[in-house]
Structures are given as C-alpha cells and as structure tokens.
Write a protein that holds these residues in place. Structure first.
Motif, PDB file in Angstrom:
ATOM      1  N   VAL A 105      13.658  -0.194   4.681  1.00  0.00           N
ATOM      2  CA  VAL A 105      13.784   0.546   3.424  1.00  0.00           C
ATOM      3  C   VAL A 105      15.039   0.047   2.709  1.00  0.00           C
ATOM      4  N   PRO A 106      14.919  -0.294   1.424  1.00  0.00           N
ATOM      5  CA  PRO A 106      16.078  -0.815   0.696  1.00  0.00           C
ATOM      6  C   PRO A 106      17.195   0.214   0.606  1.00  0.00           C
ATOM      7  N   GLY A 107      18.414  -0.282   0.573  1.00  0.00           N
ATOM      8  CA  GLY A 107      19.574   0.602   0.490  1.00  0.00           C
ATOM      9  C   GLY A 107      20.057   0.837  -0.918  1.00  0.00           C
ATOM     10  N   ASN A 108      19.492   0.140  -1.908  1.00  0.00           N
ATOM     11  CA  ASN A 108      19.997   0.228  -3.276  1.00  0.00           C
ATOM     12  C   ASN A 108      19.166   1.130  -4.180  1.00  0.00           C
ATOM     13  N   LEU A 109      18.371   2.011  -3.606  1.00  0.00           N
ATOM     14  CA  LEU A 109      17.571   2.912  -4.429  1.00  0.00           C
ATOM     15  C   LEU A 109      18.363   4.144  -4.829  1.00  0.00           C
ATOM     16  N   THR A 110      17.982   4.720  -5.944  1.00  0.00           N
ATOM     17  CA  THR A 110      18.588   5.970  -6.360  1.00  0.00           C
ATOM     18  C   THR A 110      18.000   7.096  -5.511  1.00  0.00           C
ATOM     19  N   SER A 111      18.487   8.306  -5.690  1.00  0.00           N
ATOM     20  CA  SER A 111      18.009   9.423  -4.870  1.00  0.00           C
ATOM     21  C   SER A 111      16.570   9.803  -5.187  1.00  0.00           C
ATOM     22  N   SER A 112      16.049   9.393  -6.325  1.00  0.00           N
ATOM     23  CA  SER A 112      14.652   9.631  -6.669  1.00  0.00           C
ATOM     24  C   SER A 112      14.005   8.293  -7.006  1.00  0.00           C
ATOM     25  N   TYR A 113      12.837   8.048  -6.413  1.00  0.00           N
ATOM     26  CA  TYR A 113      12.139   6.796  -6.658  1.00  0.00           C
ATOM     27  C   TYR A 113      10.650   6.997  -6.421  1.00  0.00           C
ATOM     28  N   VAL A 114       9.882   5.995  -6.834  1.00  0.00           N
ATOM     29  CA  VAL A 114       8.433   6.017  -6.638  1.00  0.00           C
ATOM     30  C   VAL A 114       8.096   5.033  -5.524  1.00  0.00           C
ATOM     31  N   LEU A 115       7.307   5.494  -4.587  1.00  0.00           N
ATOM     32  CA  LEU A 115       6.839   4.678  -3.477  1.00  0.00           C
ATOM     33  C   LEU A 115       5.349   4.454  -3.679  1.00  0.00           C
ATOM     34  N   THR A 116       4.941   3.180  -3.795  1.00  0.00           N
ATOM     35  CA  THR A 116       3.543   2.846  -4.040  1.00  0.00           C
ATOM     36  C   THR A 116       3.028   1.955  -2.918  1.00  0.00           C
ATOM     37  N   VAL A 117       1.827   2.258  -2.455  1.00  0.00           N
ATOM     38  CA  VAL A 117       1.155   1.438  -1.451  1.00  0.00           C
ATOM     39  C   VAL A 117      -0.181   1.030  -2.052  1.00  0.00           C
ATOM     40  N   GLY A 118      -0.426  -0.267  -2.110  1.00  0.00           N
ATOM     41  CA  GLY A 118      -1.664  -0.747  -2.712  1.00  0.00           C
ATOM     42  C   GLY A 118      -2.317  -1.830  -1.875  1.00  0.00           C
ATOM     43  N   VAL A 119      -3.616  -1.916  -1.968  1.00  0.00           N
ATOM     44  CA  VAL A 119      -4.384  -2.972  -1.321  1.00  0.00           C
ATOM     45  C   VAL A 119      -5.210  -3.635  -2.409  1.00  0.00           C
ATOM     46  N   GLY A 120      -5.251  -4.964  -2.407  1.00  0.00           N
ATOM     47  CA  GLY A 120      -6.070  -5.632  -3.403  1.00  0.00           C
ATOM     48  C   GLY A 120      -5.682  -7.061  -3.620  1.00  0.00           C
ATOM     49  N   TYR A 121      -5.906  -7.466  -4.845  1.00  0.00           N
ATOM     50  CA  TYR A 121      -5.659  -8.830  -5.273  1.00  0.00           C
ATOM     51  C   TYR A 121      -4.593  -8.775  -6.354  1.00  0.00           C
ATOM     52  N   THR A 122      -4.194  -9.882  -6.894  1.00  0.00           N
ATOM     53  CA  THR A 122      -3.070  -9.949  -7.820  1.00  0.00           C
ATOM     54  C   THR A 122      -3.105  -8.881  -8.902  1.00  0.00           C
ATOM     55  N   SER A 123      -4.207  -8.740  -9.598  1.00  0.00           N
ATOM     56  CA  SER A 123      -4.253  -7.766 -10.694  1.00  0.00           C
ATOM     57  C   SER A 123      -5.345  -6.719 -10.498  1.00  0.00           C
ATOM     58  N   GLU A 124      -5.943  -6.662  -9.333  1.00  0.00           N
ATOM     59  CA  GLU A 124      -7.038  -5.738  -9.115  1.00  0.00           C
ATOM     60  C   GLU A 124      -6.842  -4.938  -7.831  1.00  0.00           C
ATOM     61  N   PRO A 125      -6.338  -3.689  -7.972  1.00  0.00           N
ATOM     62  CA  PRO A 125      -6.208  -2.864  -6.764  1.00  0.00           C
ATOM     63  C   PRO A 125      -7.583  -2.360  -6.315  1.00  0.00           C
ATOM     64  N   ILE A 126      -7.805  -2.383  -5.004  1.00  0.00           N
ATOM     65  CA  ILE A 126      -9.062  -1.847  -4.463  1.00  0.00           C
ATOM     66  C   ILE A 126      -8.797  -0.611  -3.604  1.00  0.00           C
ATOM     67  N   GLY A 127      -7.550  -0.186  -3.559  1.00  0.00           N
ATOM     68  CA  GLY A 127      -7.123   1.037  -2.895  1.00  0.00           C
ATOM     69  C   GLY A 127      -5.654   1.234  -3.225  1.00  0.00           C
ATOM     70  N   CYS A 128      -5.216   2.488  -3.414  1.00  0.00           N
ATOM     71  CA  CYS A 128      -3.842   2.699  -3.862  1.00  0.00           C
ATOM     72  C   CYS A 128      -3.426   4.143  -3.604  1.00  0.00           C
ATOM     73  N   ALA A 129      -2.108   4.350  -3.419  1.00  0.00           N
ATOM     74  CA  ALA A 129      -1.521   5.681  -3.331  1.00  0.00           C
ATOM     75  C   ALA A 129      -0.074   5.579  -3.780  1.00  0.00           C
ATOM     76  N   PHE A 130       0.446   6.659  -4.369  1.00  0.00           N
ATOM     77  CA  PHE A 130       1.842   6.663  -4.761  1.00  0.00           C
ATOM     78  C   PHE A 130       2.440   8.036  -4.534  1.00  0.00           C
ATOM     79  N   ALA A 131       3.760   8.063  -4.381  1.00  0.00           N
ATOM     80  CA  ALA A 131       4.471   9.331  -4.205  1.00  0.00           C
ATOM     81  C   ALA A 131       5.811   9.216  -4.909  1.00  0.00           C
ATOM     82  N   THR A 132       6.267  10.310  -5.473  1.00  0.00           N
ATOM     83  CA  THR A 132       7.601  10.384  -6.045  1.00  0.00           C
ATOM     84  C   THR A 132       8.499  11.047  -5.003  1.00  0.00           C
ATOM     85  N   ILE A 133       9.562  10.362  -4.668  1.00  0.00           N
ATOM     86  CA  ILE A 133      10.473  10.875  -3.632  1.00  0.00           C
ATOM     87  C   ILE A 133      11.812  11.175  -4.259  1.00  0.00           C
TER      88      ILE A 133
END
Length: 133
Positions: A105-133
């Motif tokens: 996990v990077p150490g240079n993030l602010t206390s609030s950030y968006v975490l995104t997990v995606g599966v797919g190709y360069t410009s075409e996601p075929i599965g995705c999830a995100f969370a605001t932390i």
C-alpha cells in the motif's frame, strides 16, 4: 474504581460498490467481490487482495487485473498483473473466478482516497469495484 468492562475494538469494513459504465456505454461492468487482509489497508504495508466474480467476457491470457489507489490530490498508484498467472485460463464469461494479489500500500496517500479494482483490457473493464476510504 477501575472500569472492568473491556473496550471493544471497532473494525471498519470497506464496502465496495459497482463501478459506473465505461465511457460510451450505459451498462456498468459486473461488480467484483473484494476482500482485504488488512481492512482498511495500512500505508507502507503489504495487503492481500482476494478478488472474485463472474465477468462479462471471457478471460484470456492478456486479461489484466488492476488495483489503483487514487487520493484527493489525484496522485495515482497502480498495481497490475495478468489474471492468468495463478488462475487457469481461459475462463468463460459468467464463470466464477478468483485471483489473489499481494501489493504494498502506498505511503503517500491522503487520509481519504478511492480504491478501485478492475479486470479487463486497456479501455474495456469486464468487472470492477470501487470504495472510498
């Protein structure tokens, strides 16, 4: 008098949501299920992500899985890998898949950030999830 009731530690659970549709589409990619070994992730420490779901297209050798941390200052740290490195491919659209990745996990993030997990190709996601932390 000493308070004899132990304090309970409250563990926050990250809630992942469905990503919006990609540009030019009205259909969002299927929601991925994501679990974390430390929840929420801890800066500068390794965290294991277990990602699973049923994707909208077949998974082939060139399909990527991407984990990105984006803070409010728009600093982006991205980790990616091919889905098929520890998963047998091809995986047919609609079949369940699971992939585990350990990232630092990077150490240079602010206390609030968006975490995104995606599966797919360069410009075409075929599965995705995100969370605001």
């Amino acid at each position: 008098m000493v308070n004899a009731i132990p304090h309970k530690l409250i563990k926050r659970t990250t809630t992942f949501k469905q990503c919006p549709p990609p540009e030019g589409s009205t259909t969002p990619p299927p929601l991925l299920q994501v679990s974390l070994s430390a929840d929420p992730p801890v800066a500068k420490q390794k965290n294991t992500f277990t990602v699973s779901g049923k994707l909208s297209r077949d998974v082939a050798e060139n399909t990527r899985i991407v984990i990105s941390f984006v803070d409010l200052n728009k600093n982006t740290v991205i980790f990616d890998d091919f889905v098929c490195t520890d998963v047998r491919c091809p995986i047919k659209a609609g079949d369940q898949f699971t992939k585990t990745m350990t990232v630092e996990v990077p150490g240079n993030l602010t206390s609030s950030y968006v975490l995104t997990v995606g599966v797919g190709y360069t410009s075409e996601p075929i599965g995705c999830a995100f969370a605001t932390i």
